[in-house]
Design a protein around this motif. Sequence first.
Motif, PDB file in Angstrom:
ATOM      1  N   ASP A 391     -61.562  28.565  29.661  1.00 28.81           N
ATOM      2  CA  ASP A 391     -62.888  27.960  29.761  1.00 28.81           C
ATOM      3  C   ASP A 391     -63.120  27.355  31.149  1.00 28.81           C
ATOM      4  O   ASP A 391     -64.236  27.406  31.683  1.00 28.81           O
ATOM      5  CB  ASP A 391     -63.074  26.896  28.664  1.00 28.81           C
ATOM      6  CG  ASP A 391     -61.997  25.817  28.723  1.00 28.81           C
ATOM      7  OD1 ASP A 391     -60.942  26.065  29.359  1.00 28.81           O
ATOM      8  OD2 ASP A 391     -62.200  24.734  28.141  1.00 28.81           O
ATOM      9  N   ILE A 392     -62.057  26.807  31.755  1.00 28.40           N
ATOM     10  CA  ILE A 392     -62.173  26.263  33.115  1.00 28.40           C
ATOM     11  C   ILE A 392     -62.409  27.398  34.113  1.00 28.40           C
ATOM     12  O   ILE A 392     -63.276  27.316  34.994  1.00 28.40           O
ATOM     13  CB  ILE A 392     -60.910  25.473  33.504  1.00 28.40           C
ATOM     14  CG1 ILE A 392     -60.629  24.356  32.472  1.00 28.40           C
ATOM     15  CG2 ILE A 392     -61.053  24.915  34.905  1.00 28.40           C
ATOM     16  CD1 ILE A 392     -61.719  23.311  32.398  1.00 28.40           C
ATOM     17  N   VAL A 393     -61.643  28.466  33.967  1.00 25.60           N
ATOM     18  CA  VAL A 393     -61.790  29.625  34.866  1.00 25.60           C
ATOM     19  C   VAL A 393     -63.194  30.218  34.748  1.00 25.60           C
ATOM     20  O   VAL A 393     -63.825  30.566  35.750  1.00 25.60           O
ATOM     21  CB  VAL A 393     -60.717  30.678  34.538  1.00 25.60           C
ATOM     22  CG1 VAL A 393     -60.969  31.952  35.344  1.00 25.60           C
ATOM     23  CG2 VAL A 393     -59.329  30.134  34.820  1.00 25.60           C
ATOM     24  N   HIS A 394     -63.697  30.324  33.516  1.00 27.62           N
ATOM     25  CA  HIS A 394     -65.024  30.910  33.309  1.00 27.62           C
ATOM     26  C   HIS A 394     -66.114  30.035  33.922  1.00 27.62           C
ATOM     27  O   HIS A 394     -67.085  30.533  34.500  1.00 27.62           O
ATOM     28  CB  HIS A 394     -65.274  31.095  31.809  1.00 27.62           C
ATOM     29  CG  HIS A 394     -66.417  32.006  31.513  1.00 27.62           C
ATOM     30  ND1 HIS A 394     -67.727  31.571  31.471  1.00 27.62           N
ATOM     31  CD2 HIS A 394     -66.457  33.345  31.263  1.00 27.62           C
ATOM     32  CE1 HIS A 394     -68.517  32.583  31.191  1.00 27.62           C
ATOM     33  NE2 HIS A 394     -67.781  33.676  31.057  1.00 27.62           N
ATOM     34  N   ALA A 395     -65.957  28.715  33.808  1.00 28.33           N
ATOM     35  CA  ALA A 395     -66.956  27.808  34.389  1.00 28.33           C
ATOM     36  C   ALA A 395     -66.974  27.920  35.913  1.00 28.33           C
ATOM     37  O   ALA A 395     -68.042  27.885  36.544  1.00 28.33           O
ATOM     38  CB  ALA A 395     -66.662  26.370  33.969  1.00 28.33           C
ATOM     39  N   ILE A 396     -65.785  28.054  36.521  1.00 35.21           N
ATOM     40  CA  ILE A 396     -65.720  28.242  37.979  1.00 35.21           C
ATOM     41  C   ILE A 396     -66.396  29.555  38.370  1.00 35.21           C
ATOM     42  O   ILE A 396     -67.170  29.616  39.328  1.00 35.21           O
ATOM     43  CB  ILE A 396     -64.247  28.236  38.457  1.00 35.21           C
ATOM     44  CG1 ILE A 396     -63.608  26.871  38.188  1.00 35.21           C
ATOM     45  CG2 ILE A 396     -64.154  28.593  39.940  1.00 35.21           C
ATOM     46  CD1 ILE A 396     -62.108  26.851  38.425  1.00 35.21           C
ATOM     47  N   HIS A 397     -66.122  30.588  37.614  1.00 33.61           N
ATOM     48  CA  HIS A 397     -66.643  31.927  37.918  1.00 33.61           C
ATOM     49  C   HIS A 397     -68.161  31.994  37.745  1.00 33.61           C
ATOM     50  O   HIS A 397     -68.854  32.714  38.492  1.00 33.61           O
ATOM     51  CB  HIS A 397     -65.964  32.946  36.994  1.00 33.61           C
ATOM     52  CG  HIS A 397     -66.057  34.353  37.507  1.00 33.61           C
ATOM     53  ND1 HIS A 397     -65.393  35.398  36.923  1.00 33.61           N
ATOM     54  CD2 HIS A 397     -66.738  34.880  38.547  1.00 33.61           C
ATOM     55  CE1 HIS A 397     -65.661  36.518  37.596  1.00 33.61           C
ATOM     56  NE2 HIS A 397     -66.481  36.220  38.574  1.00 33.61           N
ATOM     57  N   ALA A 398     -68.715  31.227  36.810  1.00 38.42           N
ATOM     58  CA  ALA A 398     -70.138  31.362  36.456  1.00 38.42           C
ATOM     59  C   ALA A 398     -71.043  30.347  37.147  1.00 38.42           C
ATOM     60  O   ALA A 398     -72.259  30.395  36.964  1.00 38.42           O
ATOM     61  CB  ALA A 398     -70.300  31.223  34.932  1.00 38.42           C
ATOM     62  N   HIS A 399     -70.493  29.435  37.985  1.00 40.46           N
ATOM     63  CA  HIS A 399     -71.356  28.352  38.471  1.00 40.46           C
ATOM     64  C   HIS A 399     -72.380  28.822  39.509  1.00 40.46           C
ATOM     65  O   HIS A 399     -73.317  28.085  39.839  1.00 40.46           O
ATOM     66  CB  HIS A 399     -70.495  27.195  39.020  1.00 40.46           C
ATOM     67  CG  HIS A 399     -70.009  27.384  40.418  1.00 40.46           C
ATOM     68  ND1 HIS A 399     -68.871  28.108  40.728  1.00 40.46           N
ATOM     69  CD2 HIS A 399     -70.474  26.920  41.606  1.00 40.46           C
ATOM     70  CE1 HIS A 399     -68.669  28.074  42.032  1.00 40.46           C
ATOM     71  NE2 HIS A 399     -69.629  27.364  42.595  1.00 40.46           N
TER      72      HIS A 399
END
Length: 513
Positions: A391-399
């Motif tokens: 979830d942390i990786v996805h948030a970084i990728h989608a910001h």
Amino acid sequence: MEIVAIIVGVVVALAVGFVGGYFIAKKVVSASAEGARDKAENILDKAKNDAETIVKQAKLEAKDQKIKIKAEVEEENKERMREIHAQENRNSQREASLDKKEDSLNSKEDSLQSFQLDLDKREEKIADSEKRINIQLEHVSGMTQEEAKQELLANLKDEVTSQSAFIIRQAEEQAKLESDRKAREIVSLAIQRIASDHVSEVTVSTIPIPSDDIKGRIIGREGRNIRSFEQITGTNLIIDDSPETVTVSSFDPVRREIAAVTLKKLISDGRIQPARIEETYKKVEREVNQRVAEAGEKATFETGIHNLNPELVSTIGRLEFRTSYGQSVLSHSLEVAYLAGIMATELGLDPQAAKRAGLLHDIGKAIDHETEGSHAVIGADLAHKLGEKDDIVHAIHAHHNDIEQTTILDVLIQSADAVSAARPGSRRESLENYIKRLEQLEEIANAHEGVERTFAIQAGREVRVMVKPEVVNEDKAVVLAHDIAEQIERDMQYPGQVKVVVIRETRAEGLAK
């Protein structure tokens, strides 16, 4: 006496000789003159005969020439007469043709005059019919012609507004379909226009020097000092005509910081030579790496984030030397972490996960000079590699919308990122210019008919326009939003985009007694 007698005798003898010689010469001359006279007469006679012959011959030649010239002149006159006759024939034919055309034009003119008279009569009949029809219409409708015209214009205005709103909605839908293509186009143009300014801003450090004499010592004999410095530090040292300054250039912010501090220490110490450069560089490298580690540890301590991979902590510290639009990326990441944690708490979510994602969302900017791709993708790959949760990786990728946002955490990080970047003073812009831009946004919106109040929010990235519902209907609201946005584009200069939101609200109140 004898002498006198001798002299007289000599004189007399001379006189007698002279007289005798004279008479003898005269006779000789006379005889020669007669012979010459005869000879001259013979020559004259011969010349006269030759002249008469030449004259006769010249007269004959002149006569022949005269006859020849006369013949040529007569032939030329005949040719001219033939041309004159031909020209007269052509002129006669043209005159005949012009006479025919004139007759035809006169006939057409008569026909047109007759047709014009007929048209004038018909126009008079039509005008009379229109007057009678208008009188009947006014009688039937109970309105004058002017009143009917005003009502028709009002109806047309409403219809045009409705059609304009429909066209604008279609254009907006079409723009949404083409938004990705347009966005790439705009980004590529923006990169092309500001790349050089941005590169010079983020890749150089300017070092002040006491005097321009130091430049020669920095360069060294035959350039050995500057070559050693660039080789050891891995940066470029620029020494030009700029007074009392030298420039260190590198895409790696940490390497550039180490080189800048090394050069400052060398200038302060005064001993600039290859061995001293290497010694000072190693010492400064340890100091800067220590500062990087301390900055990363301090950031994790302040946000209360634990169990981070040591490499991630070190990478966070590197953001201390990275700037974006004049804003420290580490300070920005801390702000995003705080804001995301506060919003997560208000929504009943895990604030620690939000802080963690907020602190790491721009981690890719610390190494984007080493790896291809956007900083969001680079940061997500690094976080995943170093053991961060999905979830942390996805948030970084989608910001930055590199991938679709699927969780609330994704939206929180993007929102916190926008709020931090939009905060007045966070980026390189004076407070006075910021306030002026907000005031100008509100002035442009308030100048339109039917606008009640205007609010510029999100640091000037959005304008909310409250309209009077009795003046502005739904279709007019669409047109009004388009007109305000168009005027902002035309009259203002601003970073990014400005969203115009027109709000039309109708309230009905009743009072029970």
